[in-house]
Design a protein around this motif. Structure first.
Motif, PDB file in Angstrom:
ATOM      1  N   SER A  53       0.849  -1.220  -0.163  1.00 12.91           N
ATOM      2  CA  SER A  53      -0.092  -0.090   0.050  1.00 12.91           C
ATOM      3  C   SER A  53       0.876   1.131  -0.089  1.00 12.91           C
ATOM      4  O   SER A  53       0.464   2.098  -0.650  1.00 12.91           O
ATOM      5  N   HIS A  54       2.008   1.333   0.686  1.00 16.25           N
ATOM      6  CA  HIS A  54       2.800   2.355   0.503  1.00 16.25           C
ATOM      7  C   HIS A  54       3.381   2.627  -0.836  1.00 16.25           C
ATOM      8  O   HIS A  54       3.690   3.665  -1.084  1.00 16.25           O
ATOM      9  N   THR A  55       3.747   1.434  -1.300  1.00 16.97           N
ATOM     10  CA  THR A  55       4.266   1.508  -2.738  1.00 16.97           C
ATOM     11  C   THR A  55       3.489   2.129  -3.776  1.00 16.97           C
ATOM     12  O   THR A  55       3.590   2.850  -4.567  1.00 16.97           O
ATOM     13  N   VAL A  56       2.154   1.742  -3.699  1.00 20.00           N
ATOM     14  CA  VAL A  56       0.976   2.168  -4.373  1.00 20.00           C
ATOM     15  C   VAL A  56       0.552   3.530  -4.156  1.00 20.00           C
ATOM     16  O   VAL A  56       0.530   4.411  -5.163  1.00 20.00           O
ATOM     17  N   GLN A  57       0.602   4.088  -3.160  1.00 22.66           N
ATOM     18  CA  GLN A  57       0.738   5.685  -2.519  1.00 22.66           C
ATOM     19  C   GLN A  57       1.667   6.366  -3.160  1.00 22.66           C
ATOM     20  O   GLN A  57       1.687   7.274  -3.756  1.00 22.66           O
ATOM     21  N   ALA A  58       3.090   5.796  -3.199  1.00 27.84           N
ATOM     22  CA  ALA A  58       4.293   6.344  -3.758  1.00 27.84           C
ATOM     23  C   ALA A  58       4.004   6.596  -5.201  1.00 27.84           C
ATOM     24  O   ALA A  58       4.201   7.705  -5.851  1.00 27.84           O
ATOM     25  N   GLN A  59       3.563   5.623  -5.825  1.00 22.98           N
ATOM     26  CA  GLN A  59       3.322   5.762  -7.344  1.00 22.98           C
ATOM     27  C   GLN A  59       2.142   6.454  -7.692  1.00 22.98           C
ATOM     28  O   GLN A  59       2.190   7.158  -8.668  1.00 22.98           O
ATOM     29  N   ALA A  60       1.164   6.560  -6.826  1.00 20.14           N
ATOM     30  CA  ALA A  60      -0.028   7.454  -7.298  1.00 20.14           C
ATOM     31  C   ALA A  60       0.628   9.058  -6.965  1.00 20.14           C
ATOM     32  O   ALA A  60       0.082   9.841  -7.591  1.00 20.14           O
ATOM     33  N   GLN A  61       1.464   9.295  -6.052  1.00 20.62           N
ATOM     34  CA  GLN A  61       1.943  10.668  -6.112  1.00 20.62           C
ATOM     35  C   GLN A  61       2.749  11.065  -7.204  1.00 20.62           C
ATOM     36  O   GLN A  61       3.160  12.109  -7.487  1.00 20.62           O
ATOM     37  N   ALA A  62       3.445   9.957  -7.808  1.00 22.89           N
ATOM     38  CA  ALA A  62       4.577  10.175  -8.693  1.00 22.89           C
ATOM     39  C   ALA A  62       3.698  10.663 -10.128  1.00 22.89           C
ATOM     40  O   ALA A  62       2.585  10.487 -10.358  1.00 22.89           O
ATOM     41  N   PRO A  63       4.268  11.531 -10.880  1.00 26.02           N
ATOM     42  CA  PRO A  63       3.610  11.917 -12.153  1.00 26.02           C
ATOM     43  C   PRO A  63       3.298  10.818 -12.998  1.00 26.02           C
ATOM     44  O   PRO A  63       4.120   9.923 -13.274  1.00 26.02           O
ATOM     45  N   ALA A  64       2.108  10.947 -13.656  1.00 27.16           N
ATOM     46  CA  ALA A  64       1.488   9.787 -14.107  1.00 27.16           C
ATOM     47  C   ALA A  64       2.138   9.552 -15.900  1.00 27.16           C
ATOM     48  O   ALA A  64       2.244  10.583 -16.268  1.00 27.16           O
ATOM     49  N   GLN A  65       2.857   8.652 -16.296  1.00 24.84           N
ATOM     50  CA  GLN A  65       3.152   8.272 -17.555  1.00 24.84           C
ATOM     51  C   GLN A  65       2.512   7.303 -18.050  1.00 24.84           C
ATOM     52  O   GLN A  65       2.211   6.064 -17.498  1.00 24.84           O
ATOM     53  N   PRO A  66       2.299   7.413 -19.436  1.00 28.79           N
ATOM     54  CA  PRO A  66       1.301   6.412 -20.170  1.00 28.79           C
ATOM     55  C   PRO A  66       2.363   5.138 -20.148  1.00 28.79           C
ATOM     56  O   PRO A  66       3.469   5.221 -20.540  1.00 28.79           O
TER      57      PRO A  66
END
Length: 114
Positions: A53-66
């Protein structure tokens, strides 16, 4: 407070044998061991889920790249990975967990029928 010595431990063991009987003590020890193994595995899973869940939160906060969507594998392309060798205790624990899941699903299906 004094530490437990050999005479005190012998008295405790004698009381346990008198209370539960010599035949029940090994069964109780096995049950406690199984319970501790299951508890340990469940806490490890909770830690892994927490880390995920911490990894998913960190990825959600990172800029989205297609990212390209992977194509689903055809059944003929799927190869089973060889399972690592498990000890007898681990196999028994996995079988117990599978049996519990099957009982739960059977109970859920029985509830739906009623």
């Amino acid at each position: 407070m004094s530490q437990l010595g050999v005479p005190e431990l012998l008295i405790i063991a004698l009381v346990l044998v008198l209370l539960f009987g010599a035949k029940k003590l090994p069964e109780m020890a096995r049950g406690v061991g199984r319970s501790l193994r299951i508890f340990k595995s469940e806490t490890a899973k909770l830690r892994e889920d927490d880390d995920d869940s911490h990894t998913v939160q960190a990825q959600a906060q990172a800029p989205a790249q297609p990212q390209p969507q992977p194509q689903p594998a055809q059944p003929s392309q799927i190869q089973a990975a060889p399972a690592p060798a498990l000890s007898a205790e681990e196999q028994a624990r996995q079988l117990e967990e599978q049996a519990a899941r099957l009982r739960a699903s059977a109970a859920a299906q029985a509830d739906k029928r009623v």
